[in-house]
Structures are given as structure tokens and as C-alpha cells.
Enzyme design. Structure first.
Site, PDB file in Angstrom:
ATOM      1  N   GLU A 101       0.849  -1.197   0.000  1.00 10.43           N
ATOM      2  CA  GLU A 101       0.000   0.000   0.000  1.00 10.43           C
ATOM      3  C   GLU A 101       0.881   1.241   0.000  1.00 10.43           C
ATOM      4  O   GLU A 101       1.929   1.277   0.655  1.00 10.43           O
ATOM      5  CB  GLU A 101      -0.903  -0.005   1.242  1.00 10.43           C
ATOM      6  CG  GLU A 101      -1.887   1.133   1.331  1.00 10.43           C
ATOM      7  CD  GLU A 101      -2.844   0.966   2.512  1.00 10.43           C
ATOM      8  OE1 GLU A 101      -3.163  -0.190   2.863  1.00 10.43           O
ATOM      9  OE2 GLU A 101      -3.263   1.987   3.088  1.00 10.43           O
ATOM     10  N   ASP A 103       0.270   5.439   0.489  1.00 11.65           N
ATOM     11  CA  ASP A 103      -0.807   6.311   0.970  1.00 11.65           C
ATOM     12  C   ASP A 103      -0.515   7.799   0.878  1.00 11.65           C
ATOM     13  O   ASP A 103       0.592   8.248   1.212  1.00 11.65           O
ATOM     14  CB  ASP A 103      -1.084   6.047   2.462  1.00 11.65           C
ATOM     15  CG  ASP A 103      -1.626   4.668   2.753  1.00 11.65           C
ATOM     16  OD1 ASP A 103      -2.065   4.008   1.814  1.00 11.65           O
ATOM     17  OD2 ASP A 103      -1.602   4.275   3.926  1.00 11.65           O
ATOM     18  N   GLU A 105      -2.971  10.567   2.898  1.00 14.72           N
ATOM     19  CA  GLU A 105      -4.175  10.817   3.686  1.00 14.72           C
ATOM     20  C   GLU A 105      -4.145  12.270   4.141  1.00 14.72           C
ATOM     21  O   GLU A 105      -3.122  12.747   4.644  1.00 14.72           O
ATOM     22  CB  GLU A 105      -4.266   9.881   4.890  1.00 14.72           C
ATOM     23  CG  GLU A 105      -4.553   8.440   4.514  1.00 14.72           C
ATOM     24  CD  GLU A 105      -4.734   7.550   5.721  1.00 14.72           C
ATOM     25  OE1 GLU A 105      -5.787   6.903   5.831  1.00 14.72           O
ATOM     26  OE2 GLU A 105      -3.823   7.507   6.573  1.00 14.72           O
TER      27      GLU A 105
END
Length: 291
Positions: A101, A103, A105
């Protein structure tokens, strides 16, 4: 035999070229809602998206295809006003307990306070590699470009073409790297007021809901994942696999200057300097050059 080899190589090169073609379709053709579709929408010509969070639900979207290496970009205008307790997530991810993953955010904040950009990377299910930044502009006033560039050598997070973080491939030294799992593109807007703003001290003010994040121009110039065969096809050096070009193996001198400017002025947390958190047993990549 020589003719057979030539035919095999021609077919292989064609397969690589086909595999790595650009996904240049609009959001409506490339993505679909995976939750909260009842109060979110794809607008206009299919290339504008609204994700909504209210007291009934948040919402999320994901790409129809998975990818292995390339450049994934989106224009995003974040939730304006009092966005405390909300998180707008934009990331790549595979599935399973050993997932990879990458990311972005965006952690909301009280009116007038800046957003926090939270980045992380998981390899084979292991994360805990957070780095956080403030932005040098208001991300709610206009659309800004957020890009994840990912190749066999490094992962780079970009904001408006400015690199803010690099994670290099040190797999040969026993440090896991995301290079064997195709990842889909996801984005969501959700309630995270148990941790997002000042560690959960500031809760969502539902009187100012609904909260809306706006998106446009999703582009994936990336290698389409077609199962394990893609591990080789997407990594081989070729003109079709433009991300394998030497120019993308390391940031240029000017890009390194931009990266250092961001990290010197806008970085607010780096797991590689959090000795207390790891009791002095720092993750091995923290001792390696990243750019």
C-alpha cells in the site's frame, strides 16, 4: 530455432507494450463507487467526482484495474472550512494480510488551521512508516495535483510536481519493497475523529455537514496488472515501460532541492527520527539514503 526466438521476443515486446498502455479515460470509465454511492456523484463529462461524508455514511471509489509501476495522479480539492475529524484518503493498495500500500491521507482540521498530509507505505502487510507534512498553500481553495510515482527503483510522492517523500528499493539488503503485487487506486472520505485531528481530541462538528471533497482528471500512466506474469513484464527496461528509464531512477539535482525545501520547512513528523517509538531499534531503511 533463431526464427522461433525472434518470434517469441516480438510477441513478448508486444505484450509488454500492450500491458503498459496508458489509462487515460475519465473517472466514470476507470473507477466505480465501492461504498457510499447513494450520496456521492460523478458529474459533468464523467471526469468530475464528489465524495460526501455525513452522519449516515462516508463514501469511496476505486479503480477497475490494478497496476504495477507507473504514475498515478489525481486533482483534488479538499473539504473546506471546519473539516476536523475527517480524512480524505487517496492511495494504492493490493489485498490480503501481506498487502502492499502507498498512501496519501489528508487529515482535516478546525477552520483556519492547516491540513496535515499523512503519508505511509506498507510492504507485505507491514506499515508504520509514517511521514507527515503541512502544505504551503490552501488545499481547499483550488484543485491540486497529487501523484504517486512508482517504479522498480523508488516510490515518490509528489504535490503539484514537487517531491515530498522518497522510498527507495533496498530489497537486495533484506528490506521489503512493493514490486510483486498489483495495486488498485482508491479514494475515500470518512469519519476518523477518534484519531485524525490532534490525536482524536477534536471531534467532527456534524452541524456543518455534509463534508465534500472534489476530484477531477484521474490519470494512470501505468502498467496494467495481469497476474504474476506482470512482475517481469512491468519491470523490464523498455521504451514502453517509460518508468524504467534512467531519468526516473533518482531525483534530479533540482528535484532533490525541492524535496529538501519541503522537508526542512513543512515536515512535522518522520518515523525515522522517532527513537522513542521504536525503542532505539529503528527500521532498517532509516539508515539508508533515500534520494
Amino acid at each position: 530455432m533463431a526464427g522461433y526466438r525472434a518470434l517469441f521476443m516480438a510477441v513478448f515486446v508486444f505484450a509488454v507494450a500492450f500491458q503498459s498502455s496508458m489509462v487515460n479515460a475519465n473517472i466514470a470509465k476507470s473507477m466505480y463507487f465501492n461504498w457510499g454511492a447513494q450520496h456521492s456523484s460523478i458529474l459533468g463529462n464523467g471526469d468530475d467526482l464528489r465524495l460526501v461524508l455525513d452522519q449516515t455514511s462516508g463514501s469511496g471509489i476505486q479503480s477497475k484495474r490494478a497496476f504495477l509501476f507507473g504514475s498515478i495522479e489525481m486533482l483534488i480539492k479538499l473539504v473546506p472550512g471546519n473539516s476536523a475529524g475527517t480524512v480524505t484518503a487517496y492511495y494504492l493498495s493490493s489485498t490480503g494480510t501481506k498487502h502492499d500500500e502507498i498512501d496519501f491521507e489528508f487529515l482535516g482540521n478546525s477552520t483556519g488551521e492547516p491540513y496535515t498530509v499523512h503519508t505511509n507505505i506498507y510492504t507485505q502487510g507491514q506499515g508504520n512508516r509514517e511521514q507527515q507534512f503541512k502544505l504551503w498553500f490552501d488545499p481547499t481553495a483550488n484543485y491540486h495535483n497529487y501523484t504517486i510515482h512508482w517504479n522498480p527503483t523508488e516510490v515518490v510522492w509528489y504535490v503539484d510536481s514537487v517531491p515530498i517523500r522518497v522510498f527507495r528499493n533496498y530489497e537486495s539488503e533484506g528490506i521489503a519493497y512493493p514490486n510483486k503485487q498489483g495495486m488498485r487506486v482508491y479514494s475515500s472520505l470518512w469519519n476518523a475523529d477518534n484519531w485524525a485531528t490532534r490525536g482524536g481530541l477534536v471531534k467532527i462538528d456534524w452541524t456543518v455537514s455534509p463534508f465534500v471533497a472534489n476530484y477531477r482528471r484521474f490519470r494512470a500512466r501505468a502498467c496494467k496488472w495481469d497476474g504474476p506474469v506482470s512482475i517481469v513484464q512491468c519491470a523490464i527496461s523498455s521504451r514502453a515501460n517509460w518508468w524504467t528509464s534512467p531519468v526516473y531512477k533518482q531525483l534530479s539535482f533540482s528535484q532533490q532541492g525541492q524535496l529538501k525545501w519541503v522537508r526542512n520547512n513543512y515536515m512535522i513528523y518522520n518515523y525515522c527520527t522517532d527513537f522513542k517509538r521504536f525503542n532505539g531499534q529503528m527500521p532498517p531503511e532509516c539508515s539508508k539514503p533515500q534520494y
